[in-house]
Scaffold this motif. Structure first.
Motif, PDB file in Angstrom:
ATOM      1  N   LEU A 149      28.224   4.332  -8.852  1.00 13.28           N
ATOM      2  CA  LEU A 149      28.444   4.339  -7.404  1.00 13.28           C
ATOM      3  C   LEU A 149      28.620   2.926  -6.865  1.00 13.28           C
ATOM      4  O   LEU A 149      29.342   2.721  -5.883  1.00 13.28           O
ATOM      5  CB  LEU A 149      27.277   5.021  -6.679  1.00 13.28           C
ATOM      6  CG  LEU A 149      27.181   6.536  -6.815  1.00 13.28           C
ATOM      7  CD1 LEU A 149      25.904   7.043  -6.171  1.00 13.28           C
ATOM      8  CD2 LEU A 149      28.409   7.194  -6.204  1.00 13.28           C
ATOM      9  N   TRP A 150      27.950   1.942  -7.493  1.00 15.27           N
ATOM     10  CA  TRP A 150      28.056   0.567  -7.012  1.00 15.27           C
ATOM     11  C   TRP A 150      29.494   0.060  -7.061  1.00 15.27           C
ATOM     12  O   TRP A 150      30.041  -0.338  -6.026  1.00 15.27           O
ATOM     13  CB  TRP A 150      27.119  -0.359  -7.792  1.00 15.27           C
ATOM     14  CG  TRP A 150      25.683  -0.118  -7.475  1.00 15.27           C
ATOM     15  CD1 TRP A 150      24.798   0.624  -8.188  1.00 15.27           C
ATOM     16  CD2 TRP A 150      24.969  -0.588  -6.334  1.00 15.27           C
ATOM     17  NE1 TRP A 150      23.576   0.642  -7.570  1.00 15.27           N
ATOM     18  CE2 TRP A 150      23.645  -0.101  -6.433  1.00 15.27           C
ATOM     19  CE3 TRP A 150      25.313  -1.380  -5.249  1.00 15.27           C
ATOM     20  CZ2 TRP A 150      22.671  -0.382  -5.485  1.00 15.27           C
ATOM     21  CZ3 TRP A 150      24.331  -1.660  -4.306  1.00 15.27           C
ATOM     22  CH2 TRP A 150      23.043  -1.166  -4.421  1.00 15.27           C
TER      23      TRP A 150
ATOM     24  N   LEU B 159      32.265   1.814  -7.528  1.00 16.31           N
ATOM     25  CA  LEU B 159      33.170   2.729  -6.833  1.00 16.31           C
ATOM     26  C   LEU B 159      33.149   2.514  -5.326  1.00 16.31           C
ATOM     27  O   LEU B 159      34.204   2.517  -4.684  1.00 16.31           O
ATOM     28  CB  LEU B 159      32.812   4.177  -7.168  1.00 16.31           C
ATOM     29  CG  LEU B 159      33.144   4.632  -8.582  1.00 16.31           C
ATOM     30  CD1 LEU B 159      32.632   6.047  -8.822  1.00 16.31           C
ATOM     31  CD2 LEU B 159      34.642   4.563  -8.831  1.00 16.31           C
ATOM     32  N   THR B 160      31.957   2.329  -4.768  1.00 19.40           N
ATOM     33  CA  THR B 160      31.894   2.098  -3.324  1.00 19.40           C
ATOM     34  C   THR B 160      32.447   0.720  -2.965  1.00 19.40           C
ATOM     35  O   THR B 160      33.007   0.543  -1.878  1.00 19.40           O
ATOM     36  CB  THR B 160      30.456   2.234  -2.793  1.00 19.40           C
ATOM     37  OG1 THR B 160      29.611   1.342  -3.511  1.00 19.40           O
ATOM     38  CG2 THR B 160      29.958   3.654  -2.927  1.00 19.40           C
ATOM     39  N   ALA B 161      32.308  -0.231  -3.856  1.00 15.76           N
ATOM     40  CA  ALA B 161      32.863  -1.565  -3.577  1.00 15.76           C
ATOM     41  C   ALA B 161      34.389  -1.526  -3.601  1.00 15.76           C
ATOM     42  O   ALA B 161      35.043  -2.153  -2.767  1.00 15.76           O
ATOM     43  CB  ALA B 161      32.354  -2.571  -4.605  1.00 15.76           C
TER      44      ALA B 161
ATOM     45  N   THR C 252      36.362   1.154  -3.098  1.00 12.94           N
ATOM     46  CA  THR C 252      36.935   2.021  -2.078  1.00 12.94           C
ATOM     47  C   THR C 252      36.561   1.612  -0.660  1.00 12.94           C
ATOM     48  O   THR C 252      37.183   2.080   0.294  1.00 12.94           O
ATOM     49  CB  THR C 252      36.478   3.478  -2.292  1.00 12.94           C
ATOM     50  OG1 THR C 252      35.060   3.534  -2.211  1.00 12.94           O
ATOM     51  CG2 THR C 252      36.952   4.005  -3.637  1.00 12.94           C
TER      52      THR C 252
ATOM     53  N   ILE D 186      33.862   2.470   0.780  1.00 12.12           N
ATOM     54  CA  ILE D 186      32.989   3.497   1.353  1.00 12.12           C
ATOM     55  C   ILE D 186      31.577   2.931   1.464  1.00 12.12           C
ATOM     56  O   ILE D 186      31.077   2.304   0.544  1.00 12.12           O
ATOM     57  CB  ILE D 186      32.984   4.756   0.472  1.00 12.12           C
ATOM     58  CG1 ILE D 186      34.363   5.398   0.466  1.00 12.12           C
ATOM     59  CG2 ILE D 186      31.940   5.764   0.954  1.00 12.12           C
ATOM     60  CD1 ILE D 186      34.503   6.564  -0.482  1.00 12.12           C
ATOM     61  N   GLY D 187      30.961   3.153   2.592  1.00 15.63           N
ATOM     62  CA  GLY D 187      29.581   2.706   2.783  1.00 15.63           C
ATOM     63  C   GLY D 187      29.457   1.307   3.330  1.00 15.63           C
ATOM     64  O   GLY D 187      28.353   0.810   3.483  1.00 15.63           O
TER      65      GLY D 187
ATOM     66  N   THR E 152      29.452  -2.758   3.568  1.00 14.72           N
ATOM     67  CA  THR E 152      29.069  -3.849   2.673  1.00 14.72           C
ATOM     68  C   THR E 152      27.618  -4.218   2.929  1.00 14.72           C
ATOM     69  O   THR E 152      27.025  -3.821   3.933  1.00 14.72           O
ATOM     70  CB  THR E 152      29.949  -5.096   2.904  1.00 14.72           C
ATOM     71  OG1 THR E 152      29.798  -5.515   4.261  1.00 14.72           O
ATOM     72  CG2 THR E 152      31.403  -4.818   2.598  1.00 14.72           C
TER      73      THR E 152
ATOM     74  N   ARG F  49      25.217  -0.491   2.615  1.00 12.88           N
ATOM     75  CA  ARG F  49      25.774   0.119   1.400  1.00 12.88           C
ATOM     76  C   ARG F  49      24.696   0.243   0.321  1.00 12.88           C
ATOM     77  O   ARG F  49      24.561   1.285  -0.324  1.00 12.88           O
ATOM     78  CB  ARG F  49      26.940  -0.710   0.874  1.00 12.88           C
ATOM     79  CG  ARG F  49      27.548  -0.135  -0.373  1.00 12.88           C
ATOM     80  CD  ARG F  49      28.774  -0.957  -0.828  1.00 12.88           C
ATOM     81  NE  ARG F  49      28.727  -1.040  -2.267  1.00 12.88           N
ATOM     82  CZ  ARG F  49      28.674  -2.145  -2.981  1.00 12.88           C
ATOM     83  NH1 ARG F  49      28.712  -3.308  -2.388  1.00 12.88           N
ATOM     84  NH2 ARG F  49      28.617  -2.115  -4.277  1.00 12.88           N
TER      85      ARG F  49
ATOM     86  N   THR G 125      22.229   2.985   1.193  1.00 10.19           N
ATOM     87  CA  THR G 125      22.868   4.291   1.058  1.00 10.19           C
ATOM     88  C   THR G 125      22.930   4.710  -0.406  1.00 10.19           C
ATOM     89  O   THR G 125      22.596   5.850  -0.756  1.00 10.19           O
ATOM     90  CB  THR G 125      24.287   4.276   1.661  1.00 10.19           C
ATOM     91  OG1 THR G 125      24.194   3.921   3.040  1.00 10.19           O
ATOM     92  CG2 THR G 125      24.966   5.619   1.517  1.00 10.19           C
ATOM     93  N   ILE G 126      23.345   3.801  -1.278  1.00  8.00           N
ATOM     94  CA  ILE G 126      23.441   4.121  -2.710  1.00  8.00           C
ATOM     95  C   ILE G 126      22.064   4.415  -3.286  1.00  8.00           C
ATOM     96  O   ILE G 126      21.893   5.375  -4.048  1.00  8.00           O
ATOM     97  CB  ILE G 126      24.131   2.975  -3.479  1.00  8.00           C
ATOM     98  CG1 ILE G 126      25.591   2.879  -3.054  1.00  8.00           C
ATOM     99  CG2 ILE G 126      24.025   3.189  -4.983  1.00  8.00           C
ATOM    100  CD1 ILE G 126      26.315   1.664  -3.594  1.00  8.00           C
TER     101      ILE G 126
END
Length: 164
Positions: free
Chosen positions: A57-58, A60-62, A64, A66-67, A69, A73, A76-77
């Motif tokens: 998730l780390w 992937l969210t960076a 995209t 999403i969430g 910075t 973020r 949330t993760i």
């Protein structure tokens, strides 16, 4: 011809004489996959690997966005990971929840470390941290996994649905 006490050499996979409990093969009906009485159930390694893969998730969210910075973020993760781990293990009939989630935490750390080294972001591979920080980071991830395991065990006991 062989006596009934001796296995027939012509049929090595044929059932051998003796009580049914000594026969190899699947467990008796009504007891799928259960270990014999007195032996603890083992760790589900596919489950450990699946839960540890949440470290992805780390990056992937960076990638995209999403969430956001920074701290939002990260929180949330961490929250999503904790809810999924405790939910899957606590609400499921997972044997040995503390050991399972401790290993998942350790695996999480290994995946995160490997991704950091491959991608070259913050961490050992990116030059953002010294190599000696890997050991405390892995210990911390295993500790968080153990803490989640204790909570999951509490959920199992509260539900009265511990491992069968």
């Amino acid at each position: 011809m062989t006596s009934p006490q001796q296995p027939d050499p012509r049929y090595p996979s044929a059932p051998q004489p003796g009580p049914p409990s000594s026969q190899p093969g699947p467990p008796p009906a009504g007891q799928p996959g259960r270990p014999p009485t007195g032996q603890p159930a083992g760790i589900s390694w596919p489950l450990v690997a699946g839960l540890a893969s949440m470290a992805l998730l780390w990056p992937l969210t960076a990638l995209t966005g999403i969430g956001g910075t920074g701290a939002p973020r990260a929180f949330t993760i961490i929250a999503v990971t904790a809810v999924v781990w405790i939910g899957v293990v606590g609400l499921g009939r997972v044997p040995r929840p503390v050991a399972t989630l401790t290993l998942a935490g350790l695996g999480f750390g290994v995946v995160a470390l490997a991704v950091s080294m491959l991608v070259g972001g913050v961490g050992i591979g990116g030059g953002g941290a010294a190599a000696w920080t890997a050991v405390p980071a892995l210990a911390m991830d295993a500790g968080w996994g153990a803490l989640a395991g204790v909570v999951a065990l509490g959920v199992q006991r509260a539900r009265g649905a511990g491992p069968r």
